[in-house]
Design a protein around this motif. Structure first.
Motif, PDB file in Angstrom:
ATOM      1  N   UNK A   1       0.894  -1.229  -0.124  1.00  0.00           N
ATOM      2  CA  UNK A   1       0.063   0.041   0.038  1.00  0.00           C
ATOM      3  C   UNK A   1       0.940   1.169   0.045  1.00  0.00           C
ATOM      4  N   UNK A   2       1.894   1.250   0.836  1.00  0.00           N
ATOM      5  CA  UNK A   2       2.658   2.416   1.079  1.00  0.00           C
ATOM      6  C   UNK A   2       3.521   2.606  -0.582  1.00  0.00           C
ATOM      7  N   UNK A   3       3.772   1.522  -1.204  1.00  0.00           N
ATOM      8  CA  UNK A   3       4.503   1.506  -2.393  1.00  0.00           C
ATOM      9  C   UNK A   3       3.565   2.120  -3.581  1.00  0.00           C
ATOM     10  N   UNK A   4       2.309   1.931  -3.527  1.00  0.00           N
ATOM     11  CA  UNK A   4       1.403   2.204  -4.290  1.00  0.00           C
ATOM     12  C   UNK A   4       1.027   3.915  -3.846  1.00  0.00           C
ATOM     13  N   UNK A   5       1.349   4.287  -2.941  1.00  0.00           N
ATOM     14  CA  UNK A   5       0.988   5.648  -2.319  1.00  0.00           C
ATOM     15  C   UNK A   5       2.400   6.358  -2.825  1.00  0.00           C
ATOM     16  N   UNK A   6       3.224   5.815  -3.041  1.00  0.00           N
ATOM     17  CA  UNK A   6       4.579   6.588  -3.349  1.00  0.00           C
ATOM     18  C   UNK A   6       4.576   6.848  -4.925  1.00  0.00           C
ATOM     19  N   UNK A   7       4.115   5.792  -5.574  1.00  0.00           N
ATOM     20  CA  UNK A   7       3.790   6.194  -6.915  1.00  0.00           C
ATOM     21  C   UNK A   7       2.973   7.052  -7.230  1.00  0.00           C
ATOM     22  N   UNK A   8       1.743   6.840  -6.533  1.00  0.00           N
ATOM     23  CA  UNK A   8       0.542   7.966  -6.781  1.00  0.00           C
ATOM     24  C   UNK A   8       1.228   9.419  -6.672  1.00  0.00           C
ATOM     25  N   UNK A   9       1.943   9.536  -5.639  1.00  0.00           N
ATOM     26  CA  UNK A   9       2.752  10.866  -5.261  1.00  0.00           C
ATOM     27  C   UNK A   9       3.716  11.281  -6.520  1.00  0.00           C
ATOM     28  N   UNK A  10       4.503  10.331  -6.873  1.00  0.00           N
ATOM     29  CA  UNK A  10       5.312  10.609  -7.938  1.00  0.00           C
ATOM     30  C   UNK A  10       4.966  10.984  -9.304  1.00  0.00           C
ATOM     31  N   UNK A  11       3.661  10.244  -9.443  1.00  0.00           N
ATOM     32  CA  UNK A  11       2.997  10.525 -10.910  1.00  0.00           C
ATOM     33  C   UNK A  11       2.276  11.842 -10.696  1.00  0.00           C
ATOM     34  N   UNK A  12       2.218  12.581  -9.684  1.00  0.00           N
ATOM     35  CA  UNK A  12       1.587  13.816  -9.661  1.00  0.00           C
ATOM     36  C   UNK A  12       2.588  15.132  -9.506  1.00  0.00           C
ATOM     37  N   UNK A  13       4.070  14.584  -9.405  1.00  0.00           N
ATOM     38  CA  UNK A  13       5.137  15.548  -9.334  1.00  0.00           C
ATOM     39  C   UNK A  13       5.569  15.935  -8.023  1.00  0.00           C
ATOM     40  N   UNK A  14       5.184  15.078  -6.995  1.00  0.00           N
ATOM     41  CA  UNK A  14       5.605  15.043  -5.522  1.00  0.00           C
ATOM     42  C   UNK A  14       7.075  14.619  -5.476  1.00  0.00           C
ATOM     43  N   UNK A  15       7.915  15.207  -4.775  1.00  0.00           N
ATOM     44  CA  UNK A  15       9.299  14.965  -4.412  1.00  0.00           C
ATOM     45  C   UNK A  15       9.159  14.216  -3.381  1.00  0.00           C
TER      46      UNK A  15
END
Length: 196
Positions: free
Chosen positions: A52-66
């Motif tokens: 779940x945390x890996x999916x959260x990381x990818x979701x944030x990376x996909x929106x331009x978060x660092x």
């Protein structure tokens, strides 16, 4: 019954009424915080916390978060916005993934929005002049621009969190590759004032 007894009885009744009215008026919660049952900041998933945390990381990376900090079950990410030339906004997202007894996980996410204002401060040089003393003269091209934090709040915009959790769901294993992604959030969320 004497006047003194009547006066005492009236005073006793009025004090008891005051006590009961004070008990019925509970103080308002600070800043409208009620600890209600809404699931604004959490969602349950049928996958382990690490997934779940890996999916959260990818979701944030996909929106331009660092991604700033990351451990197997926690992460912190940030994104910067500049809505006006002299206003800077930083959005920091914190996620914690905890296990459920059935093997799934609960993902808790909260976002903190910090607002900064650009302040200019010109540099000056001190020059000693006989008969006058010292003068402070501006140095050409020597102005310093500083960002000063002017506000910070926890984002309470439910639509922001709903869209973010939709993105997390999109990146979970088992999501069809041809599934259309959920709509992307536009810009930083407007802070929502707590209900009074």
């Amino acid at each position: 019954m004497s006047c003194r007894s009547v006066a005492f009885a009236l005073a006793l009744v009025s004090s008891l009424a005051a006590c009961s009215s004070n008990r019925s008026k509970e103080p308002a919660p600070p800043l409208g915080e009620t600890f209600g049952a809404e699931d604004t900041y959490s969602r349950s998933y049928a996958v382990p916390p690490v997934t779940a945390c890996e999916a959260t990381r990818r979701a944030l990376l996909g929106q331009g978060y660092v991604i700033g900090k990351m451990a197997p079950e926690t992460l912190e990410a940030g994104k910067s916005f500049q809505p006006e030339s002299d206003v800077h906004t930083q959005l920091k997202v914190l996620a914690t993934c905890v296990p459920r007894s059935d093997g799934g996980s609960i993902v808790f996410i909260n976002a903190v929005q910090d607002r900064y204002a650009l302040t200019s401060q010109s540099n000056s040089a001190s020059v000693g002049v006989s008969m006058i003393g010292s003068l402070s003269l501006p140095v050409p091209g020597g102005s310093n621009a500083n960002l000063v934090r002017v506000g910070s709040n926890t984002v309470q915009n439910q639509d922001f969190y709903r869209r973010l959790f939709d993105r997390v769901t999109f990146y979970l294993p088992g999501t069809p590759a041809d599934a259309p992604p959920p709509p992307e959030p536009a810009g930083p969320p407007d802070p929502v004032t707590p209900k009074q």
